[in-house]
Design a protein around this motif. Structure first.
Motif, PDB file in Angstrom:
ATOM      1  N   PRO A  53       0.801  -1.231  -0.003  1.00 21.02           N
ATOM      2  CA  PRO A  53      -0.052  -0.719   0.234  1.00 21.02           C
ATOM      3  C   PRO A  53       1.114   1.528  -0.466  1.00 21.02           C
ATOM      4  N   LYS A  54       2.422   1.361   0.774  1.00 23.55           N
ATOM      5  CA  LYS A  54       2.820   2.753   0.486  1.00 23.55           C
ATOM      6  C   LYS A  54       3.210   2.813  -1.541  1.00 23.55           C
ATOM      7  N   LEU A  55       3.587   1.640  -1.256  1.00 25.30           N
ATOM      8  CA  LEU A  55       4.350   1.760  -3.033  1.00 25.30           C
ATOM      9  C   LEU A  55       3.021   2.823  -3.727  1.00 25.30           C
ATOM     10  N   ILE A  56       1.994   1.848  -3.795  1.00 23.72           N
ATOM     11  CA  ILE A  56       0.959   2.449  -3.989  1.00 23.72           C
ATOM     12  C   ILE A  56       0.794   4.075  -4.309  1.00 23.72           C
ATOM     13  N   ILE A  57       0.052   4.381  -2.761  1.00 24.11           N
ATOM     14  CA  ILE A  57       0.088   5.676  -2.587  1.00 24.11           C
ATOM     15  C   ILE A  57       0.609   6.540  -3.006  1.00 24.11           C
ATOM     16  N   LYS A  58       2.645   6.128  -2.547  1.00 29.27           N
ATOM     17  CA  LYS A  58       3.425   7.412  -2.789  1.00 29.27           C
ATOM     18  C   LYS A  58       3.847   7.319  -4.890  1.00 29.27           C
ATOM     19  N   ASP A  59       2.625   6.754  -5.420  1.00 24.87           N
ATOM     20  CA  ASP A  59       2.813   6.620  -7.269  1.00 24.87           C
ATOM     21  C   ASP A  59       2.499   7.115  -7.036  1.00 24.87           C
ATOM     22  N   PRO A  60       3.212   8.477  -7.893  1.00 30.41           N
ATOM     23  CA  PRO A  60       2.318   9.817  -8.732  1.00 30.41           C
ATOM     24  C   PRO A  60       1.062   9.626  -9.214  1.00 30.41           C
ATOM     25  N   ARG A  61       1.324   7.848  -9.842  1.00 28.18           N
ATOM     26  CA  ARG A  61       0.436   7.563 -10.924  1.00 28.18           C
ATOM     27  C   ARG A  61      -0.911   7.117 -10.443  1.00 28.18           C
ATOM     28  N   PHE A  62      -1.076   7.060  -8.819  1.00 27.40           N
ATOM     29  CA  PHE A  62      -2.014   6.486  -8.229  1.00 27.40           C
ATOM     30  C   PHE A  62      -2.915   7.399  -8.464  1.00 27.40           C
ATOM     31  N   LYS A  63      -2.809   8.909  -7.990  1.00 29.63           N
ATOM     32  CA  LYS A  63      -3.591   9.890  -7.808  1.00 29.63           C
ATOM     33  C   LYS A  63      -4.539  10.427  -9.343  1.00 29.63           C
ATOM     34  N   GLU A  64      -3.507   9.731 -10.585  1.00 33.09           N
ATOM     35  CA  GLU A  64      -3.758  10.475 -12.053  1.00 33.09           C
ATOM     36  C   GLU A  64      -5.098   9.589 -12.260  1.00 33.09           C
ATOM     37  N   GLY A  65      -5.077   8.367 -11.735  1.00 36.35           N
ATOM     38  CA  GLY A  65      -5.906   7.244 -12.500  1.00 36.35           C
ATOM     39  C   GLY A  65      -5.080   5.996 -13.196  1.00 36.35           C
ATOM     40  N   ASP A  66      -4.133   6.713 -13.803  1.00 33.27           N
ATOM     41  CA  ASP A  66      -3.474   5.221 -14.558  1.00 33.27           C
ATOM     42  C   ASP A  66      -2.901   4.216 -14.043  1.00 33.27           C
ATOM     43  N   SER A  67      -3.954   3.609 -13.381  1.00 36.37           N
ATOM     44  CA  SER A  67      -3.705   2.257 -12.047  1.00 36.37           C
ATOM     45  C   SER A  67      -3.007   1.127 -13.059  1.00 36.37           C
ATOM     46  N   HIS A  68      -3.312   0.666 -14.316  1.00 43.40           N
ATOM     47  CA  HIS A  68      -2.684  -0.665 -15.276  1.00 43.40           C
ATOM     48  C   HIS A  68      -0.902  -0.645 -15.166  1.00 43.40           C
ATOM     49  N   ALA A  69      -0.578  -0.144 -15.631  1.00 46.95           N
ATOM     50  CA  ALA A  69       1.437  -0.103 -15.565  1.00 46.95           C
ATOM     51  C   ALA A  69       1.390   0.483 -13.747  1.00 46.95           C
ATOM     52  N   MET A  70       1.009   1.321 -13.461  1.00 44.38           N
ATOM     53  CA  MET A  70       1.342   1.370 -11.660  1.00 44.38           C
ATOM     54  C   MET A  70       1.087   0.257 -11.033  1.00 44.38           C
ATOM     55  N   HIS A 105     -11.103   0.944  -5.554  1.00 44.81           N
ATOM     56  CA  HIS A 105     -12.631   1.072  -5.299  1.00 44.81           C
ATOM     57  C   HIS A 105     -12.168   2.621  -5.804  1.00 44.81           C
ATOM     58  N   ASP A 106     -13.015   2.892  -6.897  1.00 39.11           N
ATOM     59  CA  ASP A 106     -12.736   4.309  -7.515  1.00 39.11           C
ATOM     60  C   ASP A 106     -14.219   4.686  -6.864  1.00 39.11           C
ATOM     61  N   HIS A 107     -14.487   5.896  -6.075  1.00 33.21           N
ATOM     62  CA  HIS A 107     -15.405   5.983  -5.892  1.00 33.21           C
ATOM     63  C   HIS A 107     -16.811   7.108  -6.860  1.00 33.21           C
ATOM     64  N   VAL A 108     -15.270   7.735  -7.124  1.00 38.08           N
ATOM     65  CA  VAL A 108     -15.910   8.713  -8.516  1.00 38.08           C
ATOM     66  C   VAL A 108     -16.726   7.925  -9.816  1.00 38.08           C
ATOM     67  N   ASN A 109     -15.779   7.241 -10.386  1.00 32.70           N
ATOM     68  CA  ASN A 109     -16.133   7.181 -11.598  1.00 32.70           C
ATOM     69  C   ASN A 109     -16.675   5.793 -10.832  1.00 32.70           C
ATOM     70  N   ASN A 110     -17.218   5.019  -9.831  1.00 24.65           N
ATOM     71  CA  ASN A 110     -17.825   4.069  -9.760  1.00 24.65           C
ATOM     72  C   ASN A 110     -17.190   2.699  -9.881  1.00 24.65           C
ATOM     73  N   LYS A 111     -16.247   3.092 -10.436  1.00 27.67           N
ATOM     74  CA  LYS A 111     -15.264   1.123 -10.628  1.00 27.67           C
ATOM     75  C   LYS A 111     -14.450   0.727  -9.660  1.00 27.67           C
ATOM     76  N   LEU A 112     -14.040  -0.552 -10.415  1.00 25.83           N
ATOM     77  CA  LEU A 112     -13.065  -1.417  -9.826  1.00 25.83           C
ATOM     78  C   LEU A 112     -12.051  -1.931 -10.319  1.00 25.83           C
ATOM     79  N   THR A 113     -11.014  -2.377 -10.019  1.00 27.51           N
ATOM     80  CA  THR A 113      -9.827  -2.395 -10.492  1.00 27.51           C
ATOM     81  C   THR A 113      -8.589  -3.283  -9.980  1.00 27.51           C
ATOM     82  N   MET A 114      -8.691  -3.673 -10.294  1.00 29.10           N
ATOM     83  CA  MET A 114      -8.173  -5.565  -9.697  1.00 29.10           C
ATOM     84  C   MET A 114      -6.747  -5.795  -9.775  1.00 29.10           C
ATOM     85  N   ALA A 115      -5.418  -6.216  -9.123  1.00 28.57           N
ATOM     86  CA  ALA A 115      -4.641  -6.856  -9.119  1.00 28.57           C
ATOM     87  C   ALA A 115      -4.803  -8.428  -8.489  1.00 28.57           C
ATOM     88  N   HIS A 116      -4.021  -9.057  -9.265  1.00 29.28           N
ATOM     89  CA  HIS A 116      -3.865 -10.244  -8.473  1.00 29.28           C
ATOM     90  C   HIS A 116      -2.497 -11.729  -8.802  1.00 29.28           C
TER      91      HIS A 116
END
Length: 285
Positions: A53-70, A105-116
């Motif tokens: 979670p620390k790596l995700i929150i620190k990543d600038p792409r987290f806020k920009e919504g570019d989550s796949h590559a991130m 879970h993006d509450h604004v755009n109402n979507k889920l991004t899964m990574a596993h």
């Protein structure tokens, strides 16, 4: 409505190897489950829970919504941190590792991004028509060594996939009896990654939430071993959002009882349930 429970199974030789976290922010929530395996799997799953979670929150792409590559990169960086911790003797991860299933879970755009990676399955519950008629749909596929694409990668990297004669296909190095993993992707398990083509790259997918999507479940395979997705959703759907904790406990108890019945009371896997009521937080619901 958030519910969770994480209970140690009946495996006398090991502590509870499951870990989990829920992180709620203004516009997005992150949910995750980690199921450790191997002698020090609990240390690896705990390490991933702390660092991912620390790596995700620190990543600038987290806020920009570019989550796949991130997300793919963050899983790989976590694997690299595990390698460093192992070299420094802070972690023993040569033959121990963990599953990882995570949801943004993006509450604004109402979507889920899964990574596993591996087999801690995520399931979405959908209302079908009648009030109590619900179905469960898996959002993740279990990374098993006998899947066509997974086997191909393993064999290309010099590993082999062998049926153990009981219930699982397992991954081994070319001329060796290790690591014997019953999953083709995971975090940790450094020897499996080096010698057998086991991968830490997550499968990433997106899902736009629909009004009929009612529940999200992230559970370790202690739940899914004997309970099908629709059955799990039916179990929790009896409880309102305000009783999410009761619902999670009920599903965990049902899973426990199945293990006792199926395995004759000899063994129960660690059981983790993360439950999110999706409709409860909506402006329209």
């Amino acid at each position: 409505g958030l519910g969770y429970t994480c209970r140690k199974g009946l495996k006398p030789e090991s502590p509870n190897q499951d870990s989990w976290f829920m992180l709620k922010m203004d516009h997005v929530s992150i949910y995750a489950v980690f199921d450790g395996h191997g002698q020090k799997g609990h240390d690896v799953s705990n390490f991933v829970k702390e660092n991912l979670p620390k790596l995700i929150i620190k990543d600038p792409r987290f806020k920009e919504g570019d989550s796949h590559a991130m997300l793919k990169e963050v899983f790989k960086r976590t694997q690299s941190l595990i390698g460093t911790a192992d070299r420094m003797k802070k972690l023993s991860a040569q033959m121990s590792g963990t599953t990882a299933t995570m949801c943004l879970h993006d509450h604004v755009n109402n979507k889920l991004t899964m990574a596993h990676v591996a087999d801690s399955t995520a399931v979405i519950g959908r209302a079908k028509g009648g009030k109590n008629d619900a179905e469960g749909i898996a959002l993740t596929r279990d990374h098993k060594p006998n899947l066509k694409d997974e086997r191909a990668r393993i064999e290309q990297a010099g590993g082999r996939v062998v049926f153990d004669g009981y219930a699982n296909h397992r991954v081994y190095a070319k001329h060796a009896r290790y690591p014997g993993l019953n999953m083709s992707r995971c975090l940790g398990d450094l020897m499996g990654h080096t010698d057998c083509g086991v991968s830490c790259e997550p499968e990433v997918s997106e899902r736009e939430l629909k009004p009929e999507d009612t529940h999200l479940l992230l559970c370790s395979d202690g739940v899914w071993e004997f309970i099908a997705p629709t059955e799990a959703v039916a179990t929790i759907a009896q409880f309102p959002a305000a009783k999410a904790m009761h619902a999670a406990e009920r599903l965990a108890k049902e899973a426990w009882d199945r293990w006792i019945k199926e395995e004759g009371g000899a063994v129960v896997d660690d059981i983790t349930v993360l439950l999110v009521y999706l409709a409860a937080g909506r402006k329209d619901g």
